[in-house]
Design an enzyme around this catalytic site. Structure first.
Site, short mmCIF file in Angstrom:
data_model
loop_
_atom_site.label_atom_id
_atom_site.label_comp_id
_atom_site.label_asym_id
_atom_site.label_seq_id
_atom_site.Cartn_x
_atom_site.Cartn_y
_atom_site.Cartn_z
N SER A 32 44.35 30.89 30.19
CA SER A 32 45.11 30.02 31.08
C SER A 32 44.20 29.15 31.93
O SER A 32 43.15 29.59 32.41
CB SER A 32 46.04 30.87 31.95
N LYS A 33 44.64 27.90 32.10
CA LYS A 33 43.85 26.91 32.82
C LYS A 33 43.64 27.38 34.27
O LYS A 33 42.58 27.18 34.85
CB LYS A 33 44.63 25.59 32.79
N ARG A 34 44.66 28.02 34.82
CA ARG A 34 44.62 28.42 36.22
C ARG A 34 43.74 29.66 36.43
O ARG A 34 42.95 29.73 37.36
CB ARG A 34 46.05 28.69 36.66
N LYS A 35 43.87 30.62 35.51
CA LYS A 35 43.18 31.90 35.74
C LYS A 35 41.78 31.97 35.14
O LYS A 35 40.97 32.77 35.59
CB LYS A 35 44.00 33.04 35.09
#
Ligand code: GLU
Length: 551
Positions: free
Chosen positions: A300-303
């Site tokens: 994931s881009k966020r994590k």
């Protein structure tokens, strides 16, 4: 309905015929089995591991077969456009050894324009063709009306979308359409799907597609009247893909598994416009094991900072290591090949789509690090020095001079312990390498570890003896005999095994004595061979560090 008349009403400005485009973009003049592949990123400025992973497959398929790999910018959604994004894509991929033969921003290529935003007339020409064939129509449903349909379908537990009885604009007469257009009503162009709409999916006609990675796929045919041209005349992904991959003469469409559900739409579109389909290669999603749950999940881009390609540039992973690693997750037989051919050039490996996993490719940074160690061991110190200089110039300019001024010194450092059959594998990525060797530079040298507790009261004695007996000309075994002698003199066992037998008669063993010296010289309890390090540091620096530690 006179479809020709309708087509002229909708697309009066489109004069070129489909046949003319066939002539403008002829079959490529390539050997029979040469593959033509493309990367079709959106210019969002974010380029990630998934792009590199896909690009790698494209690049290998094309270049292994004497084909062409081109870059097409899928910029039909201008909300996502980021200035400079195309250069970022090209530069990032070039860094990892992936070069385009043709396409956006490169010289040459006669299948352009390579920006979808500049191909409006081509898409419209084929939308016009479908309208003429009675297989596409203007749809005037407003977003509120579509929302109402959605709510109704939800309440009735029906399939979502515009199909069958919900495709009400299919039945408009020419006069009604003309009136709406004259009244300035906005409309999209939808495909008139011939898929059955009154059967449950299992009873619908199934289509079969031979996927280059997944083998034969069988899926219910499309029955949705999907949008092919939006209200502004710009195509949706589905339509642009079909037109572009035909006219750019793509033979293999490598794309992520997230496109599998829309494959039936593409199959219907290829059929209706009358183009031959390319070979689809749907790659597996990149997954990782979640640190908290222990479960497999999508990156994931966020994590996950490691999803961004910038991460590897910043940390200073060597492109050869990243390529090696990608191949191990891309082709199940790669590791075996590498074990058998440790020195071969990576491009000698024959990459095949059949050996690709289709169930999720597991990405693991620790594994990348292990592979990086093995890769860097094969790279000569002079090349590593240049790599470090390039990396630091971009990410840590204050240390670049270390890698440029005294080349002989830095190359000895980088080669430390790498000779012989069992070379040390300490070096992983630039940031870590600098950290690992930083004690060689006086400005970065610092005491990081404590001396062993059992030797702490003897530090002065150990180092006084060491300085007194130190001779820079000693070879490794002479040097070590002296350490043993110091150990014995001060009440430490000369061999660890003597200490193990009778721990009560010693303060410790020779290892504790050498650790004291190691910490004085390197600031660390762990390091490559002390004698070798002293040879690199030189006599003066060696003595100075011991004295400094004593003061
Ligand atoms: N623009 C699409 C994407 O970024 C390309 C998919 C494809 O390769 O067809 O996902």
């Amino acid at each position: 309905m006179d479809y020709n008349k309708l087509a002229e009403l909708l697309f009066p400005h489109i004069k070129k015929t489909p046949e003319e485009y066939e002539k403008i973009y002829p079959q490529r003049n390539l050997p029979a089995d040469a593959k033509v592949t493309r990367l079709g990123p959106s210019p969002t400025g974010f380029i990630h591991l998934g792009n590199l992973y896909g690009a790698f497959v494209d690049e290998r398929l094309a270049h292994q077969s004497g084909g062409v790999f081109f870059l097409r910018i899928e910029d039909t959604d201008d909300k996502r456009y980021v200035e400079g994004a195309v250069d970022i894509i090209i530069d990032s991929l070039r860094f990892f050894g992936i070069n385009f033969d043709e396409g956006a921003e490169t010289a040459g290529g006669s299948y352009g324009p390579y920006y979808q935003s500049e191909r409006g007339e081509i898409y419209q020409c084929f939308a016009k063709k479908l309208v003429k064939q009675g297989q596409a129509y203007p749809c005037f449903l407003t977003s509120e009306e579509i929302e109402e349909i959605r709510a109704k379908q939800e309440a009735n537990k029906e399939n979502m979308g515009i199909y069958g009885k919900y495709a009400i604009c299919r039945d408009l007469t020419y006069e009604e359409i003309e009136a709406k257009i004259n009244a300035g009503e906005s409309y999209v162009i939808r495909l008139k799907s011939s898929g059955s709409t009154d059967l449950p999916p299992e009873e619908m006609r199934h289509i079969e597609v031979e996927d280059g990675i997944r083998g034969t796929l069988s899926m219910p045919e499309n029955n949705q009247d999907v949008v092919i041209l939006k209200a502004n005349g710009i195509p949706t992904y589905h339509f642009a893909h079909v037109i572009d991959d035909h006219f750019m003469r793509t033979t293999h469409v490598v794309r992520g598994a997230e496109w599998l559900p829309s494959l039936p739409i593409h199959v219907e579109l290829f059929e209706k416009v009358g183009f031959e389909m390319p070979v689809f290669c749907h790659t597996a999603q990149l997954m990782k094991i979640d640190e908290e749950t222990g479960q497999k999940r999508k990156l994931s881009k966020r994590k996950d900072p490691e999803l961004s390609l910038d991460y590897y540039r910043n940390e200073g992973y060597h492109p050869a290591a990243v390529r090696e690693y990608l191949l191990t997750i891309l082709n199940s037989n790669y590791e075996e090949w590498r074990a058998e051919n440790p020195l071969a050039a990576i491009d000698d490996f024959t990459f095949t789509t059949e050996k690709m996993s289709n169930s999720g490719a597991l990405f693991d940074l620790n594994k990348l690090n292990d592979i990086s160690k093995d890769t860097l061991v094969r790279i000569p110190a002079s090349e590593l020095r240049e790599f470090m200089a390039d990396w630091s110039r971009e990410f840590k300019p204050e240390i670049t001079h270390f890698f440029e001024d005294d080349c002989a010194y830095i190359e000895k450092i980088l080669d430390l312990g790498r000779a012989g059959d069992k070379p040390r594998k300490d070096l992983i990525y630039a940031k870590q390498i600098f950290e690992f060797i930083s004690y060689f530079f006086d400005d970065y040298f610092k005491i990081e570890d404590d001396v062993p507790a059992n030797a702490s009261s003897d530090v002065q004695d150990i180092l006084t003896e060491y300085l007194a007996s130190y001779n820079h000309e000693d070879d490794q075994s002479e040097w070590f005999s002296k350490i043993r002698a110091i150990a014995e003199k001060l009440g430490y066992a000369a061999k660890p095994k003597d200490y193990k037998k009778n721990p009560e008669i010693y303060k410790g063993h020779v290892g504790d004595v050498s650790t004291v010296i190691r910490i004085a010289l390197m600031g660390r309890a762990q390091s490559p061979d002390v004698w070798e390090i002293q040879q690199i540091l030189g006599e003066e620096r060696t003595r100075a560090r011991i004295k400094q530690f004593m003061s």
